[in-house]
Design an enzyme around this catalytic site. Structure first.
Site, PDB file in Angstrom:
ATOM      1  N   GLU A 217     125.252 -26.616 -30.981  1.00 30.21           N
ATOM      2  CA  GLU A 217     125.242 -26.598 -29.576  1.00 30.21           C
ATOM      3  C   GLU A 217     126.368 -28.226 -29.579  1.00 30.21           C
ATOM      4  O   GLU A 217     126.858 -28.020 -28.212  1.00 30.21           O
ATOM      5  CB  GLU A 217     124.459 -26.284 -28.929  1.00 30.21           C
ATOM      6  CG  GLU A 217     124.119 -24.790 -28.917  1.00 30.21           C
ATOM      7  CD  GLU A 217     123.387 -23.717 -30.170  1.00 30.21           C
ATOM      8  OE1 GLU A 217     123.261 -24.849 -30.872  1.00 30.21           O
ATOM      9  OE2 GLU A 217     123.010 -23.036 -30.286  1.00 30.21           O
ATOM     10  N   GLY A 273     111.894 -31.251 -35.070  1.00 24.08           N
ATOM     11  CA  GLY A 273     112.319 -31.182 -33.950  1.00 24.08           C
ATOM     12  C   GLY A 273     111.327 -31.207 -32.779  1.00 24.08           C
ATOM     13  O   GLY A 273     111.617 -31.932 -31.268  1.00 24.08           O
ATOM     14  N   ARG A 274     110.448 -30.374 -32.397  1.00 26.71           N
ATOM     15  CA  ARG A 274     109.282 -30.299 -31.712  1.00 26.71           C
ATOM     16  C   ARG A 274     108.555 -31.368 -31.460  1.00 26.71           C
ATOM     17  O   ARG A 274     107.533 -31.215 -30.806  1.00 26.71           O
ATOM     18  CB  ARG A 274     109.295 -28.264 -31.607  1.00 26.71           C
ATOM     19  CG  ARG A 274     108.701 -28.689 -33.269  1.00 26.71           C
ATOM     20  CD  ARG A 274     108.321 -26.565 -33.293  1.00 26.71           C
ATOM     21  NE  ARG A 274     107.626 -26.276 -34.603  1.00 26.71           N
ATOM     22  CZ  ARG A 274     108.210 -26.058 -35.246  1.00 26.71           C
ATOM     23  NH1 ARG A 274     110.234 -26.359 -35.615  1.00 26.71           N
ATOM     24  NH2 ARG A 274     107.888 -26.162 -36.352  1.00 26.71           N
ATOM     25  N   GLU A 359     107.721 -22.443 -31.626  1.00 26.92           N
ATOM     26  CA  GLU A 359     108.414 -21.992 -32.756  1.00 26.92           C
ATOM     27  C   GLU A 359     107.666 -22.399 -34.163  1.00 26.92           C
ATOM     28  O   GLU A 359     107.729 -22.747 -35.541  1.00 26.92           O
ATOM     29  CB  GLU A 359     109.132 -23.508 -32.397  1.00 26.92           C
ATOM     30  CG  GLU A 359     110.505 -23.240 -33.909  1.00 26.92           C
ATOM     31  CD  GLU A 359     111.953 -24.274 -33.427  1.00 26.92           C
ATOM     32  OE1 GLU A 359     111.652 -25.385 -33.706  1.00 26.92           O
ATOM     33  OE2 GLU A 359     112.832 -23.627 -33.043  1.00 26.92           O
ATOM     34  N   HIS A 390     103.064 -18.281  -5.727  1.00 30.14           N
ATOM     35  CA  HIS A 390     103.436 -17.110  -4.716  1.00 30.14           C
ATOM     36  C   HIS A 390     104.773 -16.245  -5.944  1.00 30.14           C
ATOM     37  O   HIS A 390     104.800 -15.781  -4.601  1.00 30.14           O
ATOM     38  CB  HIS A 390     104.243 -18.029  -3.706  1.00 30.14           C
ATOM     39  CG  HIS A 390     103.466 -18.750  -2.617  1.00 30.14           C
ATOM     40  ND1 HIS A 390     102.960 -18.483  -1.436  1.00 30.14           N
ATOM     41  CD2 HIS A 390     102.906 -19.682  -3.120  1.00 30.14           C
ATOM     42  CE1 HIS A 390     102.341 -19.174  -1.328  1.00 30.14           C
ATOM     43  NE2 HIS A 390     101.975 -19.933  -1.651  1.00 30.14           N
ATOM     44  N   LYS A 515     121.863 -18.260 -36.498  1.00 31.81           N
ATOM     45  CA  LYS A 515     122.331 -19.316 -36.537  1.00 31.81           C
ATOM     46  C   LYS A 515     123.695 -18.704 -36.915  1.00 31.81           C
ATOM     47  O   LYS A 515     125.055 -18.592 -36.843  1.00 31.81           O
ATOM     48  CB  LYS A 515     122.277 -20.894 -36.713  1.00 31.81           C
ATOM     49  CG  LYS A 515     121.425 -21.313 -35.660  1.00 31.81           C
ATOM     50  CD  LYS A 515     120.859 -22.237 -36.037  1.00 31.81           C
ATOM     51  CE  LYS A 515     119.861 -23.133 -35.718  1.00 31.81           C
ATOM     52  NZ  LYS A 515     119.052 -24.154 -36.674  1.00 31.81           N
TER      53      LYS A 515
END
Ligand code: F6P
Length: 551
Positions: A217, A273-274, A359, A390, A515
């Protein structure tokens, strides 16, 4: 793979004790628990750094936390915490250290890991990020035509997107509003098209953020951005050098893409990464808020790290919250966890926490590869209050599912606005937070509703069962520092849960198969006549239909 020995937590006496305690407590109502213990609200509130955690509205008694901390001790939580901070390879399946905490440690910290002087390397990169940020913000860094940068587009996905975009949105009040900030993540062509449609290539800077620099990506979006830029600047390829910088651990792939290493900001394989918003992946955030406020963001994370590392488990915010989450998942059988920030600025926090928690802890085997013996992970979701009120709160209040929820609020607003006779707008906002946790905990009985004159046949519809557990996390004000504290709090909550379950919270093998299959399918979809031989019947039919529809 590094050797690991993790306790199967469900076979410990501490687990059995909790199961027995659950049987005794599960049927009790928060109304009764509060009535029985007038000091409960004070006793079940803890503070760490600038955060206050009120956990008194949970389905627990004073006996519960000691049982949960005993479980944490049986799982070796304190030892594992020290191992993480010291750089041991606790990411067993990848044989890596887990050192996001080193990204916010002071320069003087002594930490040598696998031959690397970690704090020195971290601060060298921070220094380069700071110089670059100053140059962009001051206008010293110009684009190919000599004009100063006005728009910054971060291209990345997962941790290389969610952290920067969440934190930028959260800290907009502290950002230099003369910059347009955009974040492109999706390979849907819509994302890059919408992000660039009103930008001027001469004044746009792209930050390509990817730990691996192989993510489909991100590389696809970066290529499209490069075409857009070069075309917009008269076809001159040399323009790329002034409009593209990279953030990555992979210098080779950055060079292969055509970005000079001088314009690359590095980090290391021990940053997941996270867990990377505080690494060079936060460069777009630093450009937006400046290096000084980015330093405050890091200092906030460090303050929570220090609290987590030093505070006794009984007073330790991430430990308490993580153990409560285990209490609900494993003993009450809850499946989801709502996170409800009462701050519009935190509107991307739930999405960020989805990656962080799911993850990390969506795993079925323990650190040594053996199957887990209990449910792991929680489905995190949410929206900022009061919008959620709401939309989905109806189910929280009267549905049959039990959904533990975190309510996050701030005492001081970023904008002070008086609404004529209604008073301070922030007070109105925060009264909703407190009211919701009140209603969720205590509800309203049939007797109370009937006493208001409600017709008997309507009474059952209006009964509010209550006994719905919530945490309230209160901070003085949303600032770079408190945002850092909140992020570090959730990182450690995730770690506590993963440690109890005995899993590796730092790998993510489950995302790989999709992937690989997408790479195989891409040429099939692109072919004039799709060759679906070898595909399963459903996928083959869908691909044929797709080709027919595209015409
Ligand atoms: O989705 C898997 C993942 O590896 C995430 O863990 C990561 O944050 C994301 O992809 C992006 O990876 P990279 O930064 O290497 O492009």
């Amino acid at each position: 793979m590094a050797s690991v020995s993790m306790t199967d937590i469900t076979s410990t006496p501490e687990w059995t004790a909790l199961a027995e305690h659950h049987a005794a407590v599960a049927g009790r109502h928060l109304r009764e628990l509060f009535a029985d213990d007038p000091e409960r609200a004070t006793a079940l509130t803890a503070t760490g750094a600038d955060l206050v955690l009120d956990y008194s509205k949970h389905r627990i008694t004073r006996d519960t936390l000691p049982l949960l901390t005993a479980l944490a001790r049986a799982a070796g939580l304190s030892e594992r915490t020290e191992a993480m901070f010291a750089g041991a390879h606790i990411n067993t399946s990848e044989d890596r250290a887990v050192l996001h905490t080193a990204l916010r440690a002071p320069r003087a910290t002594a930490l040598a890991v696998d031959g690397q002087d970690v704090p020195t390397d971290v601060h060298v990169v921070l220094g380069r990020m700071g110089e670059f940020t100053d140059a962009v913000r001051s206008g010293a860094w110009t684009g190919h035509t000599g004009e100063r940068i006005r728009a910054v587009v971060n291209i990345g996905i997962g941790g290389s997107d969610l952290g920067p975009v969440m934190a930028y949105e959260a800290l907009r009040a502290y950002a230099d509003r003369s910059f347009t900030m955009r974040f492109v993540s999706n390979i849907d062509p819509t994302d890059i098209a919408e992000a660039t449609r009103d930008l001027d290539p001469a004044t746009t800077l792209f930050i390509v953020s990817s730990k691996t620099f192989t993510t489909l990506e991100t590389l696809t979006n970066a290529k499209v951005a490069r075409q857009w830029l070069v075309n917009g600047l008269g076809g001159d390829e040399s323009a790329v050098a002034k409009h593209f910088v990279a953030v990555s651990t992979n210098a080779k792939e950055v060079r292969a893409f055509g970005i000079d290493e001088a314009n690359m900001f590095g980090f290391w394989d021990w940053v997941g990464g996270r867990y990377s918003v505080d690494s060079a992946i936060g460069l777009s955030l630093m450009v937006a808020i400046g290096k000084e406020q980015f330093a405050e963001f890091l200092a906030g994370m460090y303050a929570m790290d220090s609290h987590f590392r030093k505070a006794p488990l009984e007073e330790n915010l991430p430990a308490i919250q993580g153990l409560l989450n285990v209490w609900y998942v494993n003993f009450f059988g809850t499946e989801t966890h709502a996170v409800l920030p009462y701050s519009q600025y935190l509107h991307r926090l739930p999405a960020y926490l989805q990656q962080l928690t799911m993850e990390s802890n969506g795993k079925s085997v323990r650190g040594d590869g053996s199957p887990v013996t209990t449910v792991t992970g929680e489905i995190f979701w949410g929206e900022p209050g009061t919008n959620g009120q709401h939309a989905f709160y109806q189910l929280l209040h009267q549905g049959r599912r039990l959904v533990p929820a975190d309510f996050i609020g701030f005492a001081e607003p970023n904008h002070v606005i008086d609404v004529d006779s209604d008073g301070d707008m922030h007070d109105l906002f925060m009264s909703n937070l407190f009211a919701q946790t009140q209603a969720l905990a205590f509800g309203k009985t049939a007797e109370e509703i009937a006493a208001e004159g409600t017709p008997a046949d309507v009474v059952p519809h209006k009964v509010m069962p209550g006994n719905r557990p919530t945490s309230t996390i209160l901070a003085p004000k949303l600032t770079p520092s408190t945002l850092g504290q909140i992020i570090a709090f959730y990182e450690h909550v995730t770690f506590v849960e993963g440690t109890i379950w005995g899993i590796d919270s730092f790998d993510q093998w489950g995302v790989e198969l999709g992937k690989v299959l997408a790479k195989q399918l891409a040429p099939v979809l692109a072919a004039d006549k799709a060759d679906t031989a070898g595909l399963d019947a459903s996928t083959a039919a869908l691909v044929r239909r797709y080709r027919e529809m595209r015409g």
